[in-house]
Design an enzyme around this catalytic site. Structure first.
Site, mmCIF file in Angstrom:
data_model
loop_
_atom_site.group_PDB
_atom_site.id
_atom_site.type_symbol
_atom_site.label_atom_id
_atom_site.label_comp_id
_atom_site.label_asym_id
_atom_site.label_seq_id
_atom_site.Cartn_x
_atom_site.Cartn_y
_atom_site.Cartn_z
ATOM 1 N N CYS A 278 0.813 -1.216 0.000
ATOM 2 C CA CYS A 278 0.000 0.000 0.000
ATOM 3 C C CYS A 278 0.846 1.266 0.000
ATOM 4 O O CYS A 278 0.332 2.343 -0.287
ATOM 5 C CB CYS A 278 -0.941 0.003 1.196
ATOM 6 S SG CYS A 278 -0.101 -0.153 2.775
ATOM 7 N N GLY B 199 -13.794 -7.539 1.934
ATOM 8 C CA GLY B 199 -12.529 -8.211 1.639
ATOM 9 C C GLY B 199 -12.328 -9.388 2.565
ATOM 10 O O GLY B 199 -12.832 -9.397 3.705
ATOM 11 N N GLY C 68 -9.009 -11.235 2.583
ATOM 12 C CA GLY C 68 -7.601 -11.629 2.548
ATOM 13 C C GLY C 68 -6.888 -11.396 3.866
ATOM 14 O O GLY C 68 -7.511 -11.288 4.935
#
EC number: 1.2.1.70
Length: 451
Positions: A47, A191, A193
């Protein structure tokens, strides 16, 4: 030779990093397959950073420049970024500085949140991805394996890893001023993950119990069952948005999973909340920045989060940097020792060949087994000191002197040296991962590289 092309939160915009993160493994594979210089590549995209670690077969400056140009053109073209803009945002590292940098990165010392927990796993996954794509090399294997070992040492031997730091934790800390009571807060997690698992753990640490999960890729049911939370079906997504105080996105989807039209449609759902906080932890962005213009919505994205990174805990960071520096120095020393291995092996092979000839004559003369053992021991003793000295010289950056001495005194150039170099390269490859590759290097090639 290893080089690193790095763009990170210090020298590049989040928009550029976001574009670079798309399809990195496929791009790296294409670079290795079509480049005349790049023999291996491991790409680390997180990120707040994009880094390409490249193994090139040309140690000269011209080779580095050409490899950098090829890589910039390849990654820029795949990400729809102007090559000149990308080149201006990249810092190029080579030689010893590559290991120094990666060891610091993998230990969390170069992150937005110094000492963050997630980066070590991201470094390991970058190597795994390169293995699966067939783009790693023996030198890259050794570099990344040593980096992972160093990050574990930092976590266990310094105070830097003791606080459980992470970008997720920082984001939730920043959200504290917007959340009255975490225990009464309804959260929608988008999400499933690694970041979703970290986020879920941090939410539970704060006392959040009402958590639902939605997955753009359809994995919500399995994730929810394992984590004991409620899944959200695709048809119920708008309703979940409407009745969420906080929405946290951390999906790997390459398109927006939440935009202004979602929030506007959710506002018309009966019982919809009037205010909500949206936290976007995705890269590429999971949330369209325009959601901040929808009434009652506030957006907290990675760029905003990075501006509020806390000051370093100086003692813990100092200890960690000292450990990283020692690990990098040891890695460089080990690499330098490996460089002179072909010379040492050539010398040992030469002397033991002479010994075998002499032992044959000794047996013909009827000499005792004790005499033959004594000769073998003598050769071992003779070899010990020059072997140790060769490694010491290598650590001092004097590998060229070792090769020159071996060739000058024993004439070990040409075929004998090549055979020894091949044996050393095979041994090095065997000690690395089974997926690593490599090629024999002659004494003459080493001298050219050193000189």
């Amino acid at each position: 030779m290893l080089i690193c092309l790095t763009a990170n939160h210090r020298n590049a915009s989040f928009d550029l990093l976001e574009k670079l993160s798309l399809g990195t493994s496929d791009v790296a594979k294409g670079l290795v397959e079509h480049s005349d210089f790049v023999q291996g590549a491991v790409v680390l995209a997180t990120c707040n950073r994009f880094e390409a670690y490249l193994d090139i077969d040309e140690p000269l400056t011209a080779g580095i420049s050409l490899a950098v140009e090829e890589a910039a053109a390849t990654f820029g073209g795949a990400s729809d970024i102007d090559v000149a803009e990308l080149r201006d945002s990249l810092t190029v590292l080579s030689g010893d500085s590559v290991a120094d940098h990666l060891f610091a990165v993998s230990s969390g010392l170069e992150s937005v949140v110094v000492g963050e927990d997630e980066i070590a796993g991201q470094v390991k996954r970058a190597l795994t991805t390169a293995r699966l794509s067939g783009t790693t090399s023996s030198d890259l294997e050794r570099l990344f394996q040593r980096a992972s070992h160093t990050s574990r040492d930092v976590k266990t031997k310094t105070g830097l890893g003791g606080a459980g730091r992470s970008l997720v934790r920082l984001a939730l800390d920043l959200a504290e001023s917007r959340v009255t009571d975490w225990a009464q807060t309804r959260v929608l997690l988008v999400g499933t993950g690694q970041y979703a698992r970290v986020t879920l753990a941090n939410l539970r640490d704060r006392g959040v119990t009402d958590i639902r999960v939605y997955s753009p890729s359809g994995r919500a049911v399995a994730f929810a069952a394992k984590q004991q939370i409620a899944p959200v079906a695709a048809g119920d997504y708008l309703g979940a948005i409407a009745t969420a105080d906080v929405i946290i996105t951390c999906s790997t989807a390459e398109t927006y999973v939440l935009d202004a039209t979602h929030l506007q449609a959710a506002a018309s759902v009966p019982g919809a909340f009037t205010r909500r906080l949206v936290i976007d932890l995705g890269l590429p962005r999971n949330v369209d920045p325009l959601v901040s213009g929808v009434g009652g919505a506030e957006l907290l994205d990675l760029e905003t989060i990075s501006l509020h990174a806390p000051l370093d805990e100086l003692n813990a960071e100092s200890d960690a940097r000292a450990l990283v520096d020692r690990a990098a120095a040891e890695y460089r020393a080990g690499k330098a020792e490996a460089e002179v291995t072909p010379a040492v092996v050539a010398l040992r092979s030469h002397l033991f060949d002479l010994l075998d000839d002499e032992l044959g004559r000794s047996r013909d003369r009827g000499d005792s087994e004790e005499t033959q053992k004594a000769l073998r021991h003598l050769v071992g003793v003779i070899l010990h000191s020059p072997s140790v000295r060769a490694r010491e010289l290598a650590r001092d950056g004097r590998s060229a002197e070792v090769f020159a001495a071996v060739e000058t005194l024993f004439g070990l150039g040409g075929a004998a040296a090549d055979r020894a170099a091949g044996a050393a390269a095979a041994a090095a490859s065997a000690s690395a991962s089974a997926s690593a590759g490599g090629s024999p290097v002659s004494l003459e090639s080493y001298r050219r590289a050193d000189g």
